[in-house]
Design a protein around this motif. Structure first.
Motif, PDB file in Angstrom:
ATOM      1  N   GLY A   1       0.737  -1.418   0.316  1.00 19.61           N
ATOM      2  CA  GLY A   1      -0.010  -0.833   0.005  1.00 19.61           C
ATOM      3  C   GLY A   1       1.202   1.258   0.124  1.00 19.61           C
ATOM      4  O   GLY A   1       0.416   2.259  -0.252  1.00 19.61           O
ATOM      5  N   GLY A   2       1.795   1.353   0.174  1.00 20.97           N
ATOM      6  CA  GLY A   2       2.823   2.857   0.206  1.00 20.97           C
ATOM      7  C   GLY A   2       3.664   3.247  -0.708  1.00 20.97           C
ATOM      8  O   GLY A   2       4.257   3.653  -0.946  1.00 20.97           O
TER       9      GLY A   2
ATOM     10  N   GLU B   1      -2.867   5.056   7.795  1.00 22.56           N
ATOM     11  CA  GLU B   1      -1.614   5.222   8.997  1.00 22.56           C
ATOM     12  C   GLU B   1      -1.135   5.830   9.986  1.00 22.56           C
ATOM     13  O   GLU B   1      -1.894   7.127  10.394  1.00 22.56           O
ATOM     14  CB  GLU B   1      -0.142   5.468   7.625  1.00 22.56           C
TER      15      GLU B   1
ATOM     16  N   ARG C   1      -3.593   8.618   9.795  1.00 22.60           N
ATOM     17  CA  ARG C   1      -4.131   9.514   9.090  1.00 22.60           C
ATOM     18  C   ARG C   1      -4.927   8.549   7.668  1.00 22.60           C
ATOM     19  O   ARG C   1      -4.152   6.938   8.492  1.00 22.60           O
ATOM     20  CB  ARG C   1      -2.770   9.680   8.642  1.00 22.60           C
TER      21      ARG C   1
ATOM     22  N   ILE D   1      -5.500   7.152   4.636  1.00 22.09           N
ATOM     23  CA  ILE D   1      -4.452   7.483   3.645  1.00 22.09           C
ATOM     24  C   ILE D   1      -5.507   7.105   1.689  1.00 22.09           C
ATOM     25  O   ILE D   1      -6.148   4.879   2.276  1.00 22.09           O
ATOM     26  CB  ILE D   1      -3.867   6.199   3.183  1.00 22.09           C
TER      27      ILE D   1
ATOM     28  N   TYR E   1      -6.950   4.557  -0.130  1.00 19.81           N
ATOM     29  CA  TYR E   1      -6.292   4.103  -1.307  1.00 19.81           C
ATOM     30  C   TYR E   1      -6.812   3.770  -3.156  1.00 19.81           C
ATOM     31  O   TYR E   1      -6.212   3.768  -3.941  1.00 19.81           O
ATOM     32  CB  TYR E   1      -6.076   2.219  -1.447  1.00 19.81           C
TER      33      TYR E   1
ATOM     34  N   LYS F   1      15.608   3.666  10.597  1.00 22.30           N
ATOM     35  CA  LYS F   1      15.570   3.381   9.248  1.00 22.30           C
ATOM     36  C   LYS F   1      16.812   2.361   9.354  1.00 22.30           C
ATOM     37  O   LYS F   1      16.541   1.699   7.525  1.00 22.30           O
ATOM     38  CB  LYS F   1      14.822   3.627   8.481  1.00 22.30           C
TER      39      LYS F   1
ATOM     40  N   VAL G   1       6.950   4.813   0.373  1.00 29.66           N
ATOM     41  CA  VAL G   1       7.905   3.768   1.140  1.00 29.66           C
ATOM     42  C   VAL G   1       9.225   4.880   0.950  1.00 29.66           C
ATOM     43  O   VAL G   1      10.029   4.151   1.887  1.00 29.66           O
ATOM     44  CB  VAL G   1       6.979   2.873   0.966  1.00 29.66           C
TER      45      VAL G   1
HETATM   46  N1  COA Z   1      -0.330   2.351   2.754  1.00 29.66           N
HETATM   47  C1  COA Z   1       0.319   3.436   2.672  1.00 29.66           C
HETATM   48  N2  COA Z   1       1.612   4.742   2.826  1.00 29.66           N
HETATM   49  C2  COA Z   1       2.214   3.476   4.428  1.00 29.66           C
HETATM   50  C3  COA Z   1       1.840   2.343   4.470  1.00 29.66           C
HETATM   51  C4  COA Z   1       0.937   1.730   3.786  1.00 29.66           C
HETATM   52  N3  COA Z   1       1.048   0.091   3.924  1.00 29.66           N
HETATM   53  N4  COA Z   1       3.444   1.855   4.952  1.00 29.66           N
HETATM   54  C5  COA Z   1       4.099   2.896   4.932  1.00 29.66           C
HETATM   55  N5  COA Z   1       3.653   3.296   4.789  1.00 29.66           N
HETATM   56  C6  COA Z   1       3.894   5.399   4.373  1.00 29.66           C
HETATM   57  C7  COA Z   1       4.463   6.098   5.934  1.00 29.66           C
HETATM   58  O1  COA Z   1       3.179   6.547   6.773  1.00 29.66           O
HETATM   59  C8  COA Z   1       5.634   7.515   5.793  1.00 29.66           C
HETATM   60  O2  COA Z   1       4.249   7.732   5.386  1.00 29.66           O
HETATM   61  P1  COA Z   1       4.953   9.124   5.671  1.00 29.66           P
HETATM   62  O3  COA Z   1       6.637   9.928   5.107  1.00 29.66           O
HETATM   63  O4  COA Z   1       4.216  10.482   5.014  1.00 29.66           O
HETATM   64  O5  COA Z   1       4.973   9.365   7.096  1.00 29.66           O
HETATM   65  C9  COA Z   1       6.084   6.251   5.034  1.00 29.66           C
HETATM   66  O6  COA Z   1       5.123   5.924   4.026  1.00 29.66           O
HETATM   67  C10 COA Z   1       7.320   5.696   5.122  1.00 29.66           C
HETATM   68  O7  COA Z   1       6.703   3.991   6.197  1.00 29.66           O
HETATM   69  P2  COA Z   1       7.706   3.612   7.515  1.00 29.66           P
HETATM   70  O8  COA Z   1       9.129   3.135   6.460  1.00 29.66           O
HETATM   71  O9  COA Z   1       6.836   2.588   8.073  1.00 29.66           O
HETATM   72  O10 COA Z   1       8.404   4.055   8.142  1.00 29.66           O
HETATM   73  P3  COA Z   1       7.247   5.412   9.874  1.00 29.66           P
HETATM   74  O11 COA Z   1       8.040   6.320  10.378  1.00 29.66           O
HETATM   75  O12 COA Z   1       5.592   5.125   9.260  1.00 29.66           O
HETATM   76  O13 COA Z   1       7.740   4.268  10.645  1.00 29.66           O
HETATM   77  C11 COA Z   1       8.428   1.949  11.300  1.00 29.66           C
HETATM   78  C12 COA Z   1       8.710   3.647  11.392  1.00 29.66           C
HETATM   79  C13 COA Z   1       9.906   1.727  12.270  1.00 29.66           C
HETATM   80  C14 COA Z   1       7.819   2.163  12.711  1.00 29.66           C
HETATM   81  C15 COA Z   1       7.786   1.736  11.070  1.00 29.66           C
HETATM   82  O14 COA Z   1       8.646   0.816   9.553  1.00 29.66           O
HETATM   83  C16 COA Z   1       7.492  -0.302  10.907  1.00 29.66           C
HETATM   84  O15 COA Z   1       6.907  -0.920  12.184  1.00 29.66           O
HETATM   85  N6  COA Z   1       8.522  -1.050  10.751  1.00 29.66           N
HETATM   86  C17 COA Z   1       8.788  -2.838  11.042  1.00 29.66           C
HETATM   87  C18 COA Z   1       7.971  -4.215  10.525  1.00 29.66           C
HETATM   88  C19 COA Z   1       7.782  -3.811   8.790  1.00 29.66           C
HETATM   89  O16 COA Z   1       7.197  -3.842   8.874  1.00 29.66           O
HETATM   90  N7  COA Z   1       8.768  -4.674   7.922  1.00 29.66           N
HETATM   91  C20 COA Z   1       8.947  -4.377   7.378  1.00 29.66           C
HETATM   92  C21 COA Z   1       9.760  -5.447   6.658  1.00 29.66           C
HETATM   93  S1  COA Z   1       9.728  -7.287   7.964  1.00 29.66           S
END
Ligand code: COA
Ligand code: AMP
Length: 637
Positions: free
Chosen positions: A143-144, A170, A173, A175, A177, A535, A571
């Motif tokens: 979704g990202g 999120e 928020r 979002i 789709y 990250k 993402v």
């Molecule tokens: N749909 C729409 N947008 C999404 C999304 C989805 N499914 N997933 C992430 N995004 C967006 C986020 O809202 C964020 O947007 P922003 O720039 O407007 O804030 C952006 O994509 C980056 O997302 P993310 O990398 O997840 O960063 P984050 O700051 O929101 O959260 C963590 C950081 C560490 C908490 C999160 O990455 C996390 O929980 N990671 C661990 C689990 C995981 O997903 N692992 C994957 C591989 S095993």
């Protein structure tokens, strides 16, 4: 317990066919295989040719038939909507069978593709299982990703139907789709026959007349259908992953080998017993979600948690502990970045005191290297074993791990331990010769790759062969560089290509460069991955403007950030770029990306012998200092 790892590993390499045929006994086959393995058309492997099987049957129907229909199969826990809901095997079977009927009545047949663009809701899992049930090939798009990425995948997979959620959530928020899907279909040359939309109350989506229907409507009129046995070698799904260009690679997963290894890994790697609650905190858009939220736990018989939330902010850094305590989770799998997020917000893990996690025995981490600090923090506060393990979308299941079910080996912080049975892993130099133990080189896997490993790229045998097998014939190139130490432990050090790992997400800097290069004012650009405390890595751009452009650099950078977000998606986490006069290059014109990344990371940089003009390194350091990078890291020897 003495570990059975060494003997199991040795046997898996000595007699792969015997080894995997034995593991295959745990699966329900409609028809058994003619041969265990066919490697006659290298590099394309076929496991269990001649066998017929259905993945959904193994995930659901056989548990129901065995009298376990009332047992919990899936627990949906969504702090962002305030919902917790359990599904038994029988309920999930009924829903998957009816959605499969809905797909079939809309013309979907075995081998047809169905794209899913969905948040972490039960309908996503049901749709995946429904496709598997009728032999249709699902392709889940995270979704990202933005509309453009979705369009690329639609054009490559050419789906008959697309299933989508009206919105994702999120943290707090909403979002939408559906507008992204509409835009993607508009951009794509291939058009699906129909779209099925799960209307979420948080934001319903307008429907396109004649093309879109709601999930509720299609389910209301759907007849349940039975599982359709397919060839073990037929595709179950396509999952696109970043390659070195902007074109994602369609990783194909077969049905038979995939079932065998996922089931085997649940006990050998993860040490689970059927019935124990299991939680993979990832997203169904990634391979971890496919393998360890959906297929492996369901096939093996462990209730699986589908978590629509984040480690922090939904509502706080105690979310993981709440889920473990509330659902009796025995083991979980997540990315180290999630633990770094918790550690940052609750450094002493004070919130753990609010929950009884006595049910919990092991934490598994993967997706990126587990840094020793995060490992130590998790071990100290959880007082449980914490195991790093290493794999990729291509493999579909672990390649390097501490196989807990075979008897865990001592942990070496920073290493995912040893090659998993089935994988003959070697570390080689430029010439393809094995390097001495302890020395770094390219990590490769000798053929035959084990079951479950991608047999090819969707519609692109040539790219499969070229990307993975031409560099070292007979060996699969992982794209990772690392070390096998004197004890046989693996150390994953870096990538050998331009892939970066942002919060456990695999991203191509090449794809981001393609976006930047399309900006009217940009003459040249480079994107590198720089270290980030939360990250792991973040992308950082460098752009050289065309002669005569004199707009404020900040304005241009803001446009570039917006372009990457709109083209690849949020993402990508592309938030920073520096405008520079020129890029450091070798005399032959190759951009020195790794040197730029080292400067940004504050490492002392040895001036490359091949550099065109060493003075540029100082200019790069000066340009990124205001962005908070490379402090105290002047270039030069
Ligand atoms: N749909 C729409 N947008 C999404 C999304 C989805 N499914 N997933 C992430 N995004 C967006 C986020 O809202 C964020 O947007 P922003 O720039 O407007 O804030 C952006 O994509 C980056 O997302 P993310 O990398 O997840 O960063 P984050 O700051 O929101 O959260 C963590 C950081 C560490 C908490 C999160 O990455 C996390 O929980 N990671 C661990 C689990 C995981 O997903 N692992 C994957 C591989 S095993
Ligand atoms: P993906 O295909 O998205 O799962 O990403 C796979 C890549 O992530 C691997 O090739 C590695 O570069 C990296 N990776 C995954 N797990 C680990 C780990 N445990 N240690 C180091 N790198 C990892």
């Amino acid at each position: 317990m003495t570990s059975r790892y060494d003997e199991t590993y040795a046997r898996s390499l000595r007699d792969p066919e015997g080894f995997w045929a034995e593991a295959a006994e745990a699966i329900d086959w409609e028809k058994r295989w003619d041969r265990v393995f066919d490697g006659s058309r290298q590099p394309f492997n076929r496991w269990f040719p001649g066998a017929r099987v259905n993945t959904c049957h193994n995930a659901l129907d056989r548990h129901v038939a065995a009298g376990r229909g009332a047992q919990t199969a899936l627990i949906y826990d969504s702090p962002v909507t305030g919902t917790v809901r359990s599904f038994s095997y029988a309920e999930l079977q009924d829903l998957a069978a009816r959605f499969a009927g809905a797909l079939r009545s809309r013309g979907v047949r075995a081998g047809d593709r169905v794209v899913l663009y969905m948040p972490m809701i039960p309908e996503a899992v049901i749709a995946m299982l429904a496709c598997a049930r009728i032999g249709a090939v699902h392709s889940v798009v995270f979704g990202g990703f933005a509309a453009n990425e979705l369009a690329t995948r639609i054009d490559d997979a050419r789906p008959k139907i697309i299933v989508c959620g009206s919105c994702g959530i999120e943290v707090n928020r909403v979002i939408p789709y559906k507008p992204l899907l509409d835009e993607a279909i508009e951009r794509a040359s291939h058009k699906p026959d129909a779209c099925i939309v799960v209307q979420r109350p948080e934001q319903e989506a307008p429907l396109v007349a004649g093309r879109d229907e709601t999930w509720a409507d299609v389910m209301a009129g759907a007849d349940a259908v039975d599982c359709v046995p397919v060839a073990a070698t037929d595709p179950l799904y396509i999952l696109y992953t970043s390659g070195t260009t902007g074109d994602p690679k369609g990783i194909v997963r077969d049905n038979g080998g995939h079932l065998v290894v996922l089931n085997w890994s649940m006990h050998a790697v993860y040490n689970r017993t059927p019935g124990e609650v299991w939680w993979a905190a990832s997203d169904i858009g990634w391979v971890v979600g496919h393998s360890y939220i959906v297929y492996a736990p369901l096939v093996y018989g462990c209730p699986s948690i589908l978590f629509e939330g984040k480690p922090v902010g939904t509502p706080d850094a105690g979310a993981y502990w709440r889920l473990i305590a509330e659902h009796g989770v025995s083991a979980m799998f997540t990315a180290p970045t999630a633990f770094r997020a918790i550690k940052r917000e609750d450094p002493d893990a004070a919130r753990l005191a609010d929950y009884d996690i006595s049910c919990f025995d092991t934490l598994f981490l993967a997706g990126e290297r587990t840094d020793p600090d995060t490992l130590a923090w998790a071990e100290r506060h959880l007082e449980r074993p914490v195991y790093d393990h290493w794999w990729q979308t291509e493999s579909g299941w672990p390649m390097g791990a501490n196989c807990a079910g075979l008897g865990a080996l001592p942990v070496k912080p920073g290493s995912p331990t040893k090659p998993v049975p089935g994988y003959r892993i070697e570390v080689v130099d430029e010439a393809g010769e094995q390097v001495p133990r302890g020395e770094i080189g390219a990590i490769v896997v000798k053929q035959p790759l084990p079951p479950g490993f991608t047999p090819t790229l969707w519609n692109n045998d040539a790219r499969f062969e070229e990307v993975y097998f031409t560099r070292y014939p007979g060996y699969y190139v992982t794209g990772d560089a690392g070390v096998l130490d004197e004890d046989g432990y693996l150390w994953i050090m870096s990538r050998t290509d331009d892939i970066i790992n942002v919060a456990g997400h695999r991203l191509s800097t090449g794809a981001m460069e393609e976006v930047l290069a399309a900006h009217q004012d940009v003459a040249e650009c480079a994107v590198v991955g720089v270290a980030d405390a939360l990250k792991g890595q973040l992308p950082l751009g460098f752009v050289v403007l065309k002669a005569g452009v004199n707009r404020p650099p900040d304005e241009i950078v803001a446009e570039l950030v917006r372009m990457v977000r709109e083209s690849i998606g949020p993402v990508a986490a592309f938030k920073q770029a520096a405008v520079v006069d020129r890029l450091p290059k070798t005399r032959s014109g190759k951009i020195l990306r790794s040197t730029m990344a080292k400067i940004a990371d504050g490492e002392t940089v040895k001036t490359p012998a091949t550099i065109d003009d060493p003075a540029i390194l100082g200019e790069i350091a000066d340009a990124i200092r205001p962005l908070g990078y490379g402090n105290g890291a002047p270039a030069g020897d």
